[in-house]
Structure formats: structure tokens, C-alpha cells
Design an enzyme around this catalytic site. Structure first.
Site, PDB file in Angstrom:
ATOM      1  N   THR A  38    -116.200-118.462 -41.549  1.00 34.57           N
ATOM      2  CA  THR A  38    -116.832-117.148 -41.382  1.00 34.57           C
ATOM      3  C   THR A  38    -115.859-116.074 -40.896  1.00 34.57           C
ATOM      4  O   THR A  38    -116.254-114.927 -40.684  1.00 34.57           O
ATOM      5  CB  THR A  38    -117.986-117.260 -40.364  1.00 34.57           C
ATOM      6  OG1 THR A  38    -117.455-117.913 -39.185  1.00 34.57           O
ATOM      7  CG2 THR A  38    -119.134-118.069 -40.912  1.00 34.57           C
ATOM      8  N   GLY A  39    -114.589-116.435 -40.700  1.00 40.84           N
ATOM      9  CA  GLY A  39    -113.604-115.469 -40.197  1.00 40.84           C
ATOM     10  C   GLY A  39    -112.834-114.789 -41.328  1.00 40.84           C
ATOM     11  O   GLY A  39    -113.102-115.023 -42.515  1.00 40.84           O
ATOM     12  N   CYS A  69     -98.429-114.981 -41.063  1.00 44.47           N
ATOM     13  CA  CYS A  69     -98.562-114.024 -42.167  1.00 44.47           C
ATOM     14  C   CYS A  69     -97.383-113.043 -42.273  1.00 44.47           C
ATOM     15  O   CYS A  69     -97.063-112.565 -43.364  1.00 44.47           O
ATOM     16  CB  CYS A  69     -99.874-113.259 -42.051  1.00 44.47           C
ATOM     17  SG  CYS A  69    -100.266-112.719 -40.388  1.00 44.47           S
ATOM     18  N   GLY A 125    -104.750-108.751 -39.754  1.00 45.45           N
ATOM     19  CA  GLY A 125    -103.935-109.866 -39.275  1.00 45.45           C
ATOM     20  C   GLY A 125    -104.396-110.365 -37.921  1.00 45.45           C
ATOM     21  O   GLY A 125    -104.088-111.485 -37.514  1.00 45.45           O
ATOM     22  N   LYS A 169     -92.264-116.548 -33.567  1.00 51.98           N
ATOM     23  CA  LYS A 169     -92.762-117.307 -34.721  1.00 51.98           C
ATOM     24  C   LYS A 169     -91.940-116.973 -35.967  1.00 51.98           C
ATOM     25  O   LYS A 169     -91.514-117.860 -36.704  1.00 51.98           O
ATOM     26  CB  LYS A 169     -94.239-116.973 -34.992  1.00 51.98           C
ATOM     27  CG  LYS A 169     -95.205-117.597 -33.999  1.00 51.98           C
ATOM     28  CD  LYS A 169     -96.621-117.226 -34.373  1.00 51.98           C
ATOM     29  CE  LYS A 169     -97.618-117.763 -33.377  1.00 51.98           C
ATOM     30  NZ  LYS A 169     -98.981-117.311 -33.628  1.00 51.98           N
ATOM     31  N   HIS A 225     -99.034-106.537 -44.716  1.00 50.75           N
ATOM     32  CA  HIS A 225     -97.992-106.397 -43.700  1.00 50.75           C
ATOM     33  C   HIS A 225     -96.747-105.815 -44.382  1.00 50.75           C
ATOM     34  O   HIS A 225     -96.206-106.401 -45.329  1.00 50.75           O
ATOM     35  CB  HIS A 225     -97.670-107.746 -43.059  1.00 50.75           C
ATOM     36  CG  HIS A 225     -98.762-108.257 -42.159  1.00 50.75           C
ATOM     37  ND1 HIS A 225     -99.860-107.510 -41.803  1.00 50.75           N
ATOM     38  CD2 HIS A 225     -98.903-109.450 -41.512  1.00 50.75           C
ATOM     39  CE1 HIS A 225    -100.638-108.214 -40.992  1.00 50.75           C
ATOM     40  NE2 HIS A 225    -100.091-109.389 -40.799  1.00 50.75           N
TER      41      HIS A 225
HETATM   42  N1  LIG Z   1    -106.065-112.911 -40.308  1.00 53.24           N
HETATM   43  C1  LIG Z   1    -104.926-113.166 -40.938  1.00 53.24           C
HETATM   44  O1  LIG Z   1    -104.394-112.337 -41.688  1.00 53.24           O
HETATM   45  C2  LIG Z   1    -104.234-114.510 -40.749  1.00 53.24           C
HETATM   46  C3  LIG Z   1    -103.066-114.745 -41.488  1.00 53.24           C
HETATM   47  C4  LIG Z   1    -102.375-115.968 -41.329  1.00 53.24           C
HETATM   48  C5  LIG Z   1    -102.861-116.900 -40.441  1.00 53.24           C
HETATM   49  N2  LIG Z   1    -103.996-116.642 -39.728  1.00 53.24           N
HETATM   50  C6  LIG Z   1    -104.494-117.700 -38.820  1.00 53.24           C
HETATM   51  O2  LIG Z   1    -105.746-118.150 -39.328  1.00 53.24           O
HETATM   52  C7  LIG Z   1    -106.585-118.546 -38.244  1.00 53.24           C
HETATM   53  C8  LIG Z   1    -107.885-117.774 -38.331  1.00 53.24           C
HETATM   54  O3  LIG Z   1    -107.601-116.391 -38.164  1.00 53.24           O
HETATM   55  P1  LIG Z   1    -108.656-115.234 -38.500  1.00 53.24           P
HETATM   56  O4  LIG Z   1    -107.889-113.988 -38.450  1.00 53.24           O
HETATM   57  O5  LIG Z   1    -109.421-115.590 -39.711  1.00 53.24           O
HETATM   58  O6  LIG Z   1    -109.618-115.338 -37.220  1.00 53.24           O
HETATM   59  P2  LIG Z   1    -111.140-114.905 -37.112  1.00 53.24           P
HETATM   60  O7  LIG Z   1    -111.462-113.828 -38.072  1.00 53.24           O
HETATM   61  O8  LIG Z   1    -111.370-114.651 -35.664  1.00 53.24           O
HETATM   62  O9  LIG Z   1    -111.964-116.216 -37.545  1.00 53.24           O
HETATM   63  C9  LIG Z   1    -112.004-117.379 -36.732  1.00 53.24           C
HETATM   64  C10 LIG Z   1    -112.897-118.432 -37.380  1.00 53.24           C
HETATM   65  O10 LIG Z   1    -112.877-119.589 -36.545  1.00 53.24           O
HETATM   66  C11 LIG Z   1    -114.201-119.883 -36.078  1.00 53.24           C
HETATM   67  N3  LIG Z   1    -114.154-120.320 -34.671  1.00 53.24           N
HETATM   68  C12 LIG Z   1    -113.705-119.622 -33.589  1.00 53.24           C
HETATM   69  N4  LIG Z   1    -113.819-120.374 -32.472  1.00 53.24           N
HETATM   70  C13 LIG Z   1    -114.365-121.558 -32.858  1.00 53.24           C
HETATM   71  C14 LIG Z   1    -114.761-122.735 -32.161  1.00 53.24           C
HETATM   72  N5  LIG Z   1    -114.587-122.860 -30.840  1.00 53.24           N
HETATM   73  N6  LIG Z   1    -115.304-123.743 -32.880  1.00 53.24           N
HETATM   74  C15 LIG Z   1    -115.477-123.619 -34.208  1.00 53.24           C
HETATM   75  N7  LIG Z   1    -115.126-122.543 -34.937  1.00 53.24           N
HETATM   76  C16 LIG Z   1    -114.583-121.520 -34.263  1.00 53.24           C
HETATM   77  C17 LIG Z   1    -114.981-118.585 -36.204  1.00 53.24           C
HETATM   78  O11 LIG Z   1    -116.356-118.908 -36.338  1.00 53.24           O
HETATM   79  P3  LIG Z   1    -117.517-117.893 -35.857  1.00 53.24           P
HETATM   80  O12 LIG Z   1    -117.604-116.811 -36.891  1.00 53.24           O
HETATM   81  O13 LIG Z   1    -118.711-118.788 -35.850  1.00 53.24           O
HETATM   82  O14 LIG Z   1    -117.106-117.397 -34.510  1.00 53.24           O
HETATM   83  C18 LIG Z   1    -114.371-118.015 -37.499  1.00 53.24           C
HETATM   84  O15 LIG Z   1    -114.944-118.656 -38.604  1.00 53.24           O
HETATM   85  C19 LIG Z   1    -105.788-118.263 -36.953  1.00 53.24           C
HETATM   86  O16 LIG Z   1    -105.191-119.449 -36.497  1.00 53.24           O
HETATM   87  C20 LIG Z   1    -104.764-117.235 -37.398  1.00 53.24           C
HETATM   88  O17 LIG Z   1    -103.594-117.264 -36.604  1.00 53.24           O
HETATM   89  C21 LIG Z   1    -104.696-115.472 -39.876  1.00 53.24           C
END
Ligand SMILES: NC(=O)c1ccc[n+]([C@@H]2O[C@H](COP(=O)([O-])OP(=O)(O)OC[C@H]3O[C@@H](n4cnc5c(N)ncnc54)[C@H](OP(=O)(O)O)[C@@H]3O)[C@@H](O)[C@H]2O)c1
Length: 374
Positions: A9-10, A147, A178, A226, A263
Site C-alpha cells: 500500500t506504500g 533510488c 523518494g 549509502k 531524482h
Molecule cells: N519511495 C521510493 O522512491 C523508494 C525507492 C527505493 C527504495 N525504497 C525503499 O522501499 C521501502 C518502502 O518505501 P516507500 O517509500 O514505499 O514507503 P511507504 O510509502 O511509507 O510504504 C511503506 C509500506 O510498508 C508498510 N508498512 C509500514 N510499517 C509496517 C509494519 N510495521 N508492518 C507491515 N507493513 C508495514 C505500509 O503499510 P500501511 O500502508 O498499512 O502503513 C506500506 O505499505 C523502504 O525500505 C524504502 O527505503 C523506496
């Protein structure tokens, strides 16, 4: 193949959903997220700001019910993880006991038996996944890079293997997405009127470090370490069960700016052999041909991996080049320093830089028979 998504969902999780919707080889069968989303449909569980962007997904996916991490099925062929890294450490490890995992998180990136994978650059590092059997796992964990690392490494790779690189200095201008759904939401909802006027005396950093229109945040926690570590590991070699990081020197400065996707980076490179800006552009084009021959059969690969532009790349217009899987370079010039080249590069942080990039890695592993149905 049956695919489950952790953190569906994120921001990155939804990109897994997008990348897998209508996929010719893979099918989404399970979605997992936190307790607050359990029992809801994807559409109900996503934050309001993200929900507006869901219209590209079919009703069958939007209507799928989200499960909790205590309910992960061992019958799935591949899990795609987009959890926060601290949550991912335990969860991915427990899943890898029975199931392969591709991951956008940093939880395992720096472990000695874990590759950091970018298909075009170091697909052969997948061989390190075999080492993870020693952990007692039937599966494995294959993470992608941070990223910000992606655009840098992909643009450096053709230069490294031809004219050589001694030194790299990069400055990033990173988009709000990001930082995940919370940051997008804060950015969209923050009212300028609620902010203090920073010029009136000392204002605590936590008060001014907010992502609003017109601001930049000059520090992103742990990002620079990183990029430095990952660049050297990805561009290094894997041989006799060991990763040998590349010896090139990398320094960077990472900054958050008020753009939504993509980015943007400025890069200064000291090459080993002197070369012209025209040579750099030619090398990128030559690698486009090579990469197309090697990876063009993968469903998520773009037709052209590097779009070489004469103008400067622009996040608003170019972040979705090649379905978000291409990187866009521009303003390649000689510097006043000897053997110096400078250029700009843009990559899509949620697609190539996260979920779709990891689906491409999964496609590669499937195409060579390393990833199989259970
Ligand atoms: N955003 C980017 O561009 C990007 C790029 C490269 C890597 N990443 C990496 O990808 C990962 C996710 O990033 P994001 O930006 O997508 O974060 P995000 O939008 O905050 O999404 C986090 C996801 O994890 C779930 N979650 C959070 N806490 C949890 C828990 N305790 N138990 C189970 N599920 C949980 C959330 O569910 P709910 O909705 O239910 O809270 C949501 O589905 C991170 O490790 C980040 O460093 C992100």
C-alpha cells in the site's frame, strides 16, 4: 508465477502492483501491509494522496484484500518487498527461509552474501544468492540499490569499462516521493502559513526541515553513505564467493527538492583516459545497443536504457521516459580540470529506482532459470 507484495500500500509497493499488473510471466496473488490496512481493499488502504493516482490500476487489483505480515503464505513463488527497512530485517529473513525475495529495502544490502542488483550493470552478481543457502534458507534475498544510486551507477558503468574512472563527485536533487507516502502527504497538505519565518532569529532544525513548496532539505539521513558504499559494491566484482568493491573514489551531497517524481543529479567524473563529451555520449549509445541485445527480451526493459539529450533532463517531463525504466542524461561537457567530464542524469526513483527495477531483476532470474515456480 505467483507473486506476493510486502508493503503493497506504500509508494514503492504500489509500483510493484503497477509493474505486475498484466505481466506476461508473473501474477499478483497476495498483498501484505501493516495492521492498519489489514482487511481493507487496496483502494481503501492507500493514503488519500496516493489514491488519486490509482486510476491506472484495474478493478480486480483495487478490490484485492490486504493481509497482515503474520499471514504470509509459503506457497508463493516470489515475494516483492517494499517495507520500511527496520521492518524488513526480520520479515524478509523469515520469508527467505521458504521463498525468494526481491527487495527495495536496505535491510540486507550490505551483507557479504547479498548482491545489490541492477540488471544492466551487475546481473552476474546473482551468483552470490547461492551463498545464502548457508543461512539455512531455501529462498534468497536480492535487493536493489538506494533510488539515488541507480542513475549514477548506470551512467558511470559504460565509462568505467572503456575510458576508466578515478573519481566521482555527485550532487542529487531528489524528489519527495523518494521519502514515501508520509512525505508526499505532508508535502501536499502543509500550508505555508503554518510555518515560522526562518529569518527571524534561530529556528530549530526540526522546525525548518519541512518539505514545502519553495524549500529544499539539505540533508537526507544516511543517503550519502549509502550512495558511496553501494556504487563501489555494484561496480565491483563478485569472484570466488567474495565481493570486491571497485576502487573508484565517490563523494556526494544529497538534497531533497520539491519535485514529485525523479531524482536529478549533477555528476563530475575524473576519467583515467582523457576523453571528450562526444565520446561519452557515443559510449552511452553503444551500451544501449549492447543492453538491448542482452536484456531487451525482459518485459520491463525499456527500448532505450539511456536517453542521451542535448538539453538538461527535467523531472517533470522526463521522469517517465521508457516507462520510468530509462535514465536520461544531458549537458555533457568537459570541465576545466584535467580528464574531467560533467553531466546531468535523471532516473525514476519509484520505477527503475525501486519496484519496476526489481521486477526486471526477477524477470532476468526467471529467464535464466534461477527463479522457478515452486
Ligand atoms: N519511495 C521510493 O522512491 C523508494 C525507492 C527505493 C527504495 N525504497 C525503499 O522501499 C521501502 C518502502 O518505501 P516507500 O517509500 O514505499 O514507503 P511507504 O510509502 O511509507 O510504504 C511503506 C509500506 O510498508 C508498510 N508498512 C509500514 N510499517 C509496517 C509494519 N510495521 N508492518 C507491515 N507493513 C508495514 C505500509 O503499510 P500501511 O500502508 O498499512 O502503513 C506500506 O505499505 C523502504 O525500505 C524504502 O527505503 C523506496
Amino acid at each position: 508465477m505467483k507473486i506476493g507484495i510486502l508493503g503493497a500500500t506504500g509508494t514503492a509497493g504500489l509500483e510493484f502492483v503497477r509493474a505486475l499488473t498484466g505481466h506476461p510471466w508473473f501474477e499478483i496473488t497476495e498483498l501484505y501491509a501493516s495492521a492498519k490496512s489489514v482487511g481493507k481493499t487496496v483502494e481503501e488502504a492507500c493514503s488519500v494522496d496516493i489514491r488519486r493516482e490509482l486510476h491506472t490500476l484495474p478493478d480486480t487489483v483495487l478490490g484485492m484484500t490486504v493481509k497482515g505480515l503474520d499471514n504470509i503464505s509459503s506457497g508463493i513463488d516470489l515475494l516483492c518487498s517494499a517495507l520500511p527497512s527496520d521492518v524488513a530485517k526480520d520479515v524478509e529473513g523469515e520469508c527467505a527461509v521458504h521463498t525468494p525475495v526481491v527487495s527495495t529495502t536496505s535491510a540486507y544490502r550490505y551483507d557479504e552474501d547479498v548482491p545489490i542488483m541492477i540488471t544492466e550493470v551487475n546481473a552476474d552478481h546473482y551468483k552470490a544468492l547461492e551463498l545464502q543457502k548457508k543461512r539455512g534458507w531455501k529462498g534468497w534475498i536480492a535487493p536493489g540499490p538506494n533510488c539515488t544510486t541507480v542513475g549514477l551507477v548506470m551512467s558511470l558503468y559504460p565509462l568505467l569499462h572503456t575510458v576508466g574512472i578515478n573519481k566521482v563527485i555527485m550532487s542529487s536533487y531528489q524528489s519527495v516521493s523518494g521519502g514515501g507516502s508520509d512525505l508526499i502527504q505532508k508535502w501536499k497538505s502543509q500550508k505555508k502559513a503554518e510555518l515560522p519565518t526562518p529569518l527571524e532569529g534561530e529556528v530549530p532544525l526540526e522546525t525548518v526541515n519541512v518539505m514545502v513548496e519553495g524549500n529544499v532539505i539539505g540533508y537526507i539521513e544516511k543517503e550519502e553513505e549509502k550512495v558511496q558504499k553501494e556504487t563501489r559494491k555494484i561496480l565491483g566484482s563478485y569472484h570466488d564467493s567474495l565481493f570486491i568493491p571497485n576502487i573508484l573514489r565517490v563523494d556526494c551531497s544529497c538534497v531533497r527538492v520539491p519535485t514529485l517524481y525523479g531524482h536529478f543529479e549533477t555528476v563530475f567524473v575524473e576519467t583515467t583516459e582523457n576523453c571528450s563529451a562526444e565520446t561519452v555520449k557515443l559510449l552511452w549509445e553503444q551500451y544501449n545497443v549492447l543492453w538491448n541485445e542482452k536484456y531487451g527480451n525482459l518485459p520491463s526493459s525499456p527500448k532505450k536504457t539511456i536517453h542521451v539529450m542535448e538539453r538538461t533532463p527535467q523531472p517533470y517531463f522526463d521522469a517517465f521516459a521508457g516507462g520510468g525504466m530509462s535514465i536520461v542524461t544531458g549537458r555533457v561537457e568537459k570541465t576545466v580540470f584535467s580528464n574531467g567530464i560533467k553531466y546531468q542524469v535523471l532516473s525514476n526513483n519509484t520505477k527503475k529506482g525501486a519496484a519496476k527495477g526489481m521486477i526486471q531483476v526477477a524477470e532476468y532470474l526467471y529467464s535464466i532459470g534461477f527463479l522457478r515456480e515452486k
